[in-house]
Design an enzyme around this catalytic site. Structure first.
Site, PDB file in Angstrom:
ATOM      1  N   ASP A  16      21.521 -14.842 -17.695  1.00 18.06           N
ATOM      2  CA  ASP A  16      21.996 -16.065 -18.307  1.00 18.06           C
ATOM      3  C   ASP A  16      21.067 -16.219 -19.588  1.00 18.06           C
ATOM      4  O   ASP A  16      20.985 -17.614 -19.904  1.00 18.06           O
ATOM      5  CB  ASP A  16      22.008 -17.148 -17.451  1.00 18.06           C
ATOM      6  N   LYS A  19      22.871 -12.585 -23.046  1.00 16.69           N
ATOM      7  CA  LYS A  19      23.175 -11.191 -23.519  1.00 16.69           C
ATOM      8  C   LYS A  19      24.125 -10.976 -24.147  1.00 16.69           C
ATOM      9  O   LYS A  19      24.523 -10.375 -24.970  1.00 16.69           O
ATOM     10  CB  LYS A  19      23.266 -10.294 -22.146  1.00 16.69           C
ATOM     11  N   ASN A  43      29.675 -10.578 -10.159  1.00 20.82           N
ATOM     12  CA  ASN A  43      28.946 -11.662 -10.016  1.00 20.82           C
ATOM     13  C   ASN A  43      28.308 -12.279 -11.415  1.00 20.82           C
ATOM     14  O   ASN A  43      27.919 -13.530 -11.549  1.00 20.82           O
ATOM     15  CB  ASN A  43      27.648 -11.250  -9.117  1.00 20.82           C
ATOM     16  N   GLY A  45      28.499 -13.441 -15.250  1.00 21.27           N
ATOM     17  CA  GLY A  45      29.315 -14.120 -16.140  1.00 21.27           C
ATOM     18  C   GLY A  45      28.758 -14.257 -17.531  1.00 21.27           C
ATOM     19  O   GLY A  45      27.705 -14.764 -17.669  1.00 21.27           O
ATOM     20  N   HIS A  46      29.537 -13.575 -18.332  1.00 19.50           N
ATOM     21  CA  HIS A  46      28.846 -13.720 -20.045  1.00 19.50           C
ATOM     22  C   HIS A  46      30.124 -14.554 -20.541  1.00 19.50           C
ATOM     23  O   HIS A  46      31.222 -14.514 -20.629  1.00 19.50           O
ATOM     24  CB  HIS A  46      29.153 -12.094 -20.329  1.00 19.50           C
ATOM     25  N   GLN A 186      23.097  -9.385 -14.904  1.00 16.95           N
ATOM     26  CA  GLN A 186      21.701 -10.134 -14.424  1.00 16.95           C
ATOM     27  C   GLN A 186      20.543  -9.767 -14.990  1.00 16.95           C
ATOM     28  O   GLN A 186      20.586 -10.002 -16.347  1.00 16.95           O
ATOM     29  CB  GLN A 186      21.686  -9.691 -12.692  1.00 16.95           C
ATOM     30  N   ASP A 292      15.828 -24.685 -29.549  1.00 13.99           N
ATOM     31  CA  ASP A 292      16.568 -26.063 -29.513  1.00 13.99           C
ATOM     32  C   ASP A 292      16.255 -26.944 -28.383  1.00 13.99           C
ATOM     33  O   ASP A 292      16.233 -28.161 -28.459  1.00 13.99           O
ATOM     34  CB  ASP A 292      17.916 -26.046 -30.163  1.00 13.99           C
TER      35      ASP A 292
HETATM   36  P1  IMP Z   1      24.688 -11.488  -6.096  1.00  8.84           P
HETATM   37  O1  IMP Z   1      24.356 -10.729  -7.188  1.00  8.84           O
HETATM   38  O2  IMP Z   1      25.990 -12.110  -6.119  1.00  8.84           O
HETATM   39  O3  IMP Z   1      24.293 -10.791  -4.598  1.00  8.84           O
HETATM   40  O4  IMP Z   1      23.498 -12.741  -5.956  1.00  8.84           O
HETATM   41  C1  IMP Z   1      22.189 -12.427  -5.770  1.00  8.84           C
HETATM   42  C2  IMP Z   1      21.256 -13.392  -6.539  1.00  8.84           C
HETATM   43  O5  IMP Z   1      21.393 -13.064  -7.953  1.00  8.84           O
HETATM   44  C3  IMP Z   1      21.647 -14.862  -6.431  1.00  8.84           C
HETATM   45  O6  IMP Z   1      20.459 -15.532  -6.601  1.00  8.84           O
HETATM   46  C4  IMP Z   1      22.552 -14.953  -7.695  1.00  8.84           C
HETATM   47  O7  IMP Z   1      22.644 -16.634  -8.106  1.00  8.84           O
HETATM   48  C5  IMP Z   1      21.985 -14.296  -8.639  1.00  8.84           C
HETATM   49  N1  IMP Z   1      22.744 -13.861  -9.605  1.00  8.84           N
HETATM   50  C6  IMP Z   1      23.713 -12.898  -9.645  1.00  8.84           C
HETATM   51  N2  IMP Z   1      24.476 -12.746 -10.727  1.00  8.84           N
HETATM   52  C7  IMP Z   1      23.970 -13.440 -11.667  1.00  8.84           C
HETATM   53  C8  IMP Z   1      24.264 -13.887 -12.893  1.00  8.84           C
HETATM   54  O8  IMP Z   1      25.084 -13.178 -13.736  1.00  8.84           O
HETATM   55  N3  IMP Z   1      23.522 -14.683 -13.318  1.00  8.84           N
HETATM   56  C9  IMP Z   1      22.370 -15.341 -12.773  1.00  8.84           C
HETATM   57  N4  IMP Z   1      22.267 -15.082 -11.506  1.00  8.84           N
HETATM   58  C10 IMP Z   1      22.990 -14.242 -10.895  1.00  8.84           C
HETATM   59 MG    MG Z   2      25.466 -15.015 -17.094  1.00 12.56          MG
END
Ligand code: IMP
Ligand code: MG
Length: 344
Positions: A16, A19, A43, A45-46, A186, A292
């Site tokens: 987050d 990217k 998992n 989210g962009h 991630q 900011d």
């Molecule tokens: P998983 O990837 O869904 O198995 O989650 C494992 C850990 O990674 C958890 O703490 C999620 O909140 C975190 N996580 C997975 N994908 C993202 C992402 O895109 N952004 C932020 N945290 C993520």
């Molecule tokens: Mg994200």
């Protein structure tokens, strides 16, 4: 001789960090033949602002917004239901996806059983519940299902060897280069090996993870590390210290997950996490986002060697960070401080 090169976008903290924004900027330069998603699954989210519209992608790389061949690599796990939903959303938003979106045939699949298990068992570490961990477990347990086993995906399948080297071979004599932009998901603090295990995701989020998608180390060119001037984390460990300022940072920074909508915990930036991530990823360019937000809360601080360091203002904090980054070989013109909505 045509060249095959790979530039990398990698997150230096807990995901987050923006990217998507860097990907969007680099794609606009127009020289890439491919954009590759190299790790993770639905998992991620962009958030991408494209031609005034906001899009949230989970699996399809940013190249699709620019008509660049966009490949979900074999380092990823793919949820076909999510994949088709995303294609539909993009099409409805006016993005042409035809013959632009591809999936490596040896990418492992997230099934309904994986999603169910993750929603039940993932609570322990606070996963996104998207089936990521169970899908990777089955990949390594050698009981998984791959993209090539799913008939609906057939029109999208590619063999990444042919994709990278087929074009390269064809390009011989034409002086056409193969230029890949590898987009990570991630971040360093969530990496299966380098993160705070077990509060991690199940894939390789570092530059090393790029190479697992059929690419050789000598092809790696620029490595764009992306961070924020503070940290955020989503998951079940306690991350946010006590203090009103951290809630303020979350509010001003709109720190809510793009995938699950969960509120992100916040903290000051940790200099050592950043330094480790820069070295291990081989970062050549760095973007430090959301300046900011600290400006709005009027506090400038970070952790260095387990001590909180406070600064009089923005200038002092930027100078401190810049000096540290210089020591790691990053020069002034490879360090970019950036604002939430600002383009780089
Ligand atoms: P998983 O990837 O869904 O198995 O989650 C494992 C850990 O990674 C958890 O703490 C999620 O909140 C975190 N996580 C997975 N994908 C993202 C992402 O895109 N952004 C932020 N945290 C993520
Ligand atoms: Mg994200």
């Amino acid at each position: 001789m045509p060249k095959l090169t790979v530039d990398v976008i990698v997150d230096l903290q807990y995901g987050d960090c923006g990217k998507g924004k860097v990907a969007h900027h680099l794609c606009e330069s127009g020289t890439y033949t491919h954009v590759l998603r190299y790790n993770g699954g639905a998992n991620a989210g962009h958030t991408i602002f494209h031609r005034g519209k906001k899009f949230i992608t989970h699996q399809i790389p940013a190249g699709v917004f620019f008509g660049i061949r966009s490949v979900v690599g074999n380092g990823c796990v793919l949820d076909p239901i999510q994949f088709f939903n995303e294609l539909k959303t993009l099409k409805e938003g006016g993005v042409d996806t035809k013959d632009k979106v591809f999936v490596a045939e040896n990418t492992h699949i997230i099934t309904e059983a994986h999603r169910d298990e993750d929603r039940r068992e993932g609570v322990r570490i606070g996963t996104t519940g998207r089936g990521n961990g169970p899908a990777y477990r089955e990949k390594y347990g050698r009981t998984g299902v791959r993209a090539a086993d799913v008939p609906e995906l057939k029109p999208y399948l590619v063999n990444v060897y042919d994709e990278w080297y087929g074009l390269f071979d064809k390009a011989q004599g034409k002086r056409k280069n193969v230029r890949i932009l590898a987009e990570g998901a991630q971040g360093f603090g969530l990496d299966i090996d380098w993160g705070d295990y077990p509060y991690v995701t199940s894939s390789h989020c570092t530059t090393a993870g790029v190479l697992l998608n059929g690419l050789p180390p000598q092809a790696v060119g620029s490595v764009w590390g992306v961070a924020k001037v503070y940290e955020t984390y989503v998951g079940s460990k306690k991350f946010q210290p006590d203090g009103d300022v951290f809630n303020k940072i979350a509010d001003v920074g709109e720190e809510f997950g793009a995938t699950t909508g969960r509120r992100r915990q916040t903290n000051w930036m940790n200099m050592q996490t950043l330094e480790r991530a820069i070295r291990i990823n081989g970062v050549t360019h760095i973007v430090l986002n959301k300046v900011d937000v600290l400006r709005a809360v009027k506090q400038w601080a970070l952790y260095d060697k387990e001590r909180k360091v406070e600064f009089k203002g923005e200038k002092e904090m930027k100078a401190f960070i810049t000096e540290r980054l210089n020591k790691l070989g990053l020069s002034e013109h490879t360090i970019f401080f950036s604002e939430s909505r600002e383009r780089i």
